[in-house]
Write a protein that holds these residues in place. Structure first.
Motif, PDB file in Angstrom:
ATOM      1  N   GLY A  23      -9.044   1.389  -9.040  1.00  0.00           N
ATOM      2  CA  GLY A  23      -7.855   0.417  -9.283  1.00  0.00           C
ATOM      3  C   GLY A  23      -6.700   0.494 -10.229  1.00  0.00           C
ATOM      4  N   ASN A  24      -6.897   2.061 -10.829  1.00  0.00           N
ATOM      5  CA  ASN A  24      -5.652   2.275 -11.495  1.00  0.00           C
ATOM      6  C   ASN A  24      -4.875   3.679 -11.009  1.00  0.00           C
ATOM      7  N   GLU A  25      -4.943   3.553  -9.697  1.00  0.00           N
ATOM      8  CA  GLU A  25      -4.239   4.610  -8.914  1.00  0.00           C
ATOM      9  C   GLU A  25      -3.096   3.970  -8.239  1.00  0.00           C
ATOM     10  N   GLU A  26      -1.973   4.465  -8.485  1.00  0.00           N
ATOM     11  CA  GLU A  26      -0.699   3.764  -8.129  1.00  0.00           C
ATOM     12  C   GLU A  26      -0.419   3.269  -6.720  1.00  0.00           C
ATOM     13  N   ARG A  27      -0.767   3.902  -5.638  1.00  0.00           N
ATOM     14  CA  ARG A  27      -0.669   3.611  -4.489  1.00  0.00           C
ATOM     15  C   ARG A  27      -1.739   2.411  -4.187  1.00  0.00           C
ATOM     16  N   THR A  28      -2.855   2.612  -4.657  1.00  0.00           N
ATOM     17  CA  THR A  28      -3.730   1.389  -4.438  1.00  0.00           C
ATOM     18  C   THR A  28      -3.349   0.102  -5.210  1.00  0.00           C
ATOM     19  N   LEU A  29      -2.772   0.342  -6.354  1.00  0.00           N
ATOM     20  CA  LEU A  29      -2.343  -0.947  -6.988  1.00  0.00           C
ATOM     21  C   LEU A  29      -1.290  -1.801  -5.915  1.00  0.00           C
ATOM     22  N   GLN A  30      -0.228  -0.536  -5.521  1.00  0.00           N
ATOM     23  CA  GLN A  30       0.830  -1.177  -4.846  1.00  0.00           C
ATOM     24  C   GLN A  30       0.539  -1.871  -3.416  1.00  0.00           C
ATOM     25  N   ALA A  31      -0.483  -1.372  -2.874  1.00  0.00           N
ATOM     26  CA  ALA A  31      -1.119  -1.944  -1.611  1.00  0.00           C
ATOM     27  C   ALA A  31      -1.976  -3.278  -2.146  1.00  0.00           C
ATOM     28  N   ALA A  32      -2.652  -3.198  -3.148  1.00  0.00           N
ATOM     29  CA  ALA A  32      -3.260  -4.539  -3.634  1.00  0.00           C
ATOM     30  C   ALA A  32      -2.141  -5.647  -3.805  1.00  0.00           C
ATOM     31  N   ASP A  33      -1.365  -5.149  -4.515  1.00  0.00           N
ATOM     32  CA  ASP A  33      -0.091  -6.249  -4.720  1.00  0.00           C
ATOM     33  C   ASP A  33       0.314  -6.724  -3.423  1.00  0.00           C
ATOM     34  N   ALA A  34       0.914  -5.865  -2.295  1.00  0.00           N
ATOM     35  CA  ALA A  34       1.386  -6.288  -1.140  1.00  0.00           C
ATOM     36  C   ALA A  34       0.106  -7.353  -0.468  1.00  0.00           C
ATOM     37  N   ILE A  35      -0.940  -6.852  -0.420  1.00  0.00           N
ATOM     38  CA  ILE A  35      -2.134  -7.503   0.137  1.00  0.00           C
ATOM     39  C   ILE A  35      -2.080  -9.017  -0.405  1.00  0.00           C
ATOM     40  N   LEU A  36      -2.042  -9.187  -1.923  1.00  0.00           N
ATOM     41  CA  LEU A  36      -2.485 -10.373  -2.473  1.00  0.00           C
ATOM     42  C   LEU A  36      -1.169 -11.275  -2.120  1.00  0.00           C
ATOM     43  N   ALA A  37       0.171 -10.675  -2.188  1.00  0.00           N
ATOM     44  CA  ALA A  37       1.463 -11.392  -1.478  1.00  0.00           C
ATOM     45  C   ALA A  37       1.125 -12.000  -0.252  1.00  0.00           C
ATOM     46  N   LYS A  38       0.436 -11.265   0.559  1.00  0.00           N
ATOM     47  CA  LYS A  38       0.439 -11.790   2.101  1.00  0.00           C
ATOM     48  C   LYS A  38      -0.875 -12.826   2.170  1.00  0.00           C
ATOM     49  N   LYS A  39      -1.853 -12.716   1.149  1.00  0.00           N
ATOM     50  CA  LYS A  39      -2.772 -13.691   1.133  1.00  0.00           C
ATOM     51  C   LYS A  39      -3.880 -13.308   2.023  1.00  0.00           C
ATOM     52  N   ALA A  40      -4.010 -11.943   2.247  1.00  0.00           N
ATOM     53  CA  ALA A  40      -5.004 -11.323   3.449  1.00  0.00           C
ATOM     54  C   ALA A  40      -6.387 -10.928   2.773  1.00  0.00           C
ATOM     55  N   ALA A  41      -6.524 -10.909   1.635  1.00  0.00           N
ATOM     56  CA  ALA A  41      -7.717 -10.511   0.899  1.00  0.00           C
ATOM     57  C   ALA A  41      -7.833 -11.094  -0.487  1.00  0.00           C
ATOM     58  N   LYS A  42      -8.965 -11.175  -0.803  1.00  0.00           N
ATOM     59  CA  LYS A  42      -9.329 -11.430  -2.246  1.00  0.00           C
ATOM     60  C   LYS A  42      -9.539 -10.099  -2.762  1.00  0.00           C
ATOM     61  N   ILE A  43      -9.172  -9.762  -3.963  1.00  0.00           N
ATOM     62  CA  ILE A  43      -9.351  -8.136  -4.503  1.00  0.00           C
ATOM     63  C   ILE A  43      -9.943  -8.028  -5.789  1.00  0.00           C
ATOM     64  N   THR A  44     -10.850  -7.274  -5.661  1.00  0.00           N
ATOM     65  CA  THR A  44     -11.656  -6.554  -7.254  1.00  0.00           C
ATOM     66  C   THR A  44     -10.860  -5.494  -7.326  1.00  0.00           C
ATOM     67  N   LEU A  45     -10.307  -5.299  -8.573  1.00  0.00           N
ATOM     68  CA  LEU A  45      -9.695  -3.667  -8.854  1.00  0.00           C
ATOM     69  C   LEU A  45     -10.739  -3.402 -10.064  1.00  0.00           C
ATOM     70  N   ILE A  46     -11.229  -2.209  -9.758  1.00  0.00           N
ATOM     71  CA  ILE A  46     -12.129  -1.432 -10.915  1.00  0.00           C
ATOM     72  C   ILE A  46     -11.504  -0.441 -11.595  1.00  0.00           C
TER      73      ILE A  46
END
Length: 341
Positions: A23-46
């Protein structure tokens, strides 16, 4: 790519809960942000909440506040997960003290969340090796019923007329170096199910060799012939054939000449490589020399969707893999995803 758009649309229609242990990896965070914007998944970041928030601010990520952030050092279910891990691994000598240490490891937490029903799938590997990702997954989530082997399939988008309008799926490229005939058969059937789940088409599965229908005699050919026989018994509802050379599998005129009467020869859209060496070399040659887009590997055979990333992946790669993982989770819930009987 239209198929990738379709995969994303399916995810948006039925978002599933995906855990991202890095969850604190840069590319992973950017991807999570994009997925959340698209409402394509519920996300838990560790990860440590302060680190995640600092990175989100640094990269001006606007949607991370929609994610659940789990601090691996301090979360409500830590003791329950430790007890579950002891129960799952007691035959291997797991002690409570050992489990209490492991439930602070984000990769173990992710697998335990899935096992407990607290998440539907996991994507990791931007920072961790495949071995590190798979170890807790195999210990905790394990393989599907009736499946003894995990494999990796790559989605290849080419500009050729072959496969499914230029799209082919290829496996195993990532996990099992030298599968037995039984394992190769399982890989073939699982890849067929992945093609149905992600591609939305009926698979035409070719088990590849350097021989077509007895044109060469060798123990390596014998393994593919036996794997084909087993795969046909496992999945009588699928079109499966082998042993086929690559050109006989893909090119209609060659297929008709070398394997007349085959429903698969010349029309294959799923290619099963005889071992990981051939698979890894083959897909990278297609990718580099043929200018194909390669997505994956998508892990197959796990009891729940858990996917491994390349450490050289981009944020876009992670976005695609999260969407694929959501699709796998949807399929599993509807009991359409490759359980062998």
């Amino acid at each position: 790519m239209k198929l990738l758009e379709t995969i994303m649309q399916r995810a948006q229609q039925d978002p599933q809960h995906i855990v991202l242990p890095e969850g604190n990896e840069e590319r992973t965070l950017q991807a999570a942000d994009a997925i959340l914007a698209k409402k394509a998944a519920k996300i838990t970041l560790i990860g440590k909440p302060s680190e995640i928030q600092a990175l989100a601010n640094q990269f001006q990520l606007k949607h991370i506040d929609q994610a659940t952030i789990l601090d691996p050092e301090n979360y409500d279910k830590m003791e329950a997960y430790a007890q579950l891990l002891v129960e799952l691994r007691k035959n291997k000598g797991m002690t409570l003290e050992q489990a209490q240490k492991l439930v602070k490891d984000p990769l173990y937490i992710g697998a335990l969340m899935i096992k407990s029903g607290d998440a539907d799938g996991e994507v990791a590997g931007a920072r961790n090796t495949t071995g590190n990702v798979l170890r807790p997954a195999l210990q905790i989530v394990k393989t599907k019923p009736g499946v003894s082997v995990v494999s990796g399939a790559v989605l290849l988008f080419t500009e050729s007329p072959y496969g499914e309008n230029g799209f082919v799926m290829m496996a195993d490229l990532a996990v099992t170096p030298n599968p037995t005939a039984q394992e190769l058969a399982e890989i073939a059937v699982m890849t067929g199910h992945t093609a149905r789940t992600l591609g939305g088409f009926e698979p035409r599965i070719a088990l590849l060799s350097f021989s077509t229908k007895g044109s060469a005699k060798h123990e390596l050919v014998d393994k593919v012939v036996e794997a084909t026989r087993i795969a046909k018994e496992m999945a009588p509802d699928m079109q499966i054939d082998g042993e086929l050379q690559a050109d006989a599998a893909l090119v209609p005129s060659v297929g008709a000449s070398k394997a007349p009467g085959s429903d698969v020869a010349g029309h294959a859209n799923v290619l099963i490589m005889p071992d990981i060496q051939a698979g890894n070399i083959g897909y990278k040659l297609v990718q580099r020399l043929g200018n194909a887009q390669a997505i994956g590997p998508v892990l197959q055979g796990m009891g729940a969707p858990i996917n491994d990333l390349s450490r050289g992946c981009s944020a876009d790669d992670i976005i695609q893999m999260i969407a694929i993982t959501v699709n796998q989770a949807i399929s599993l819930k509807h009991n359409k995803d490759g359980i062998l009987h």
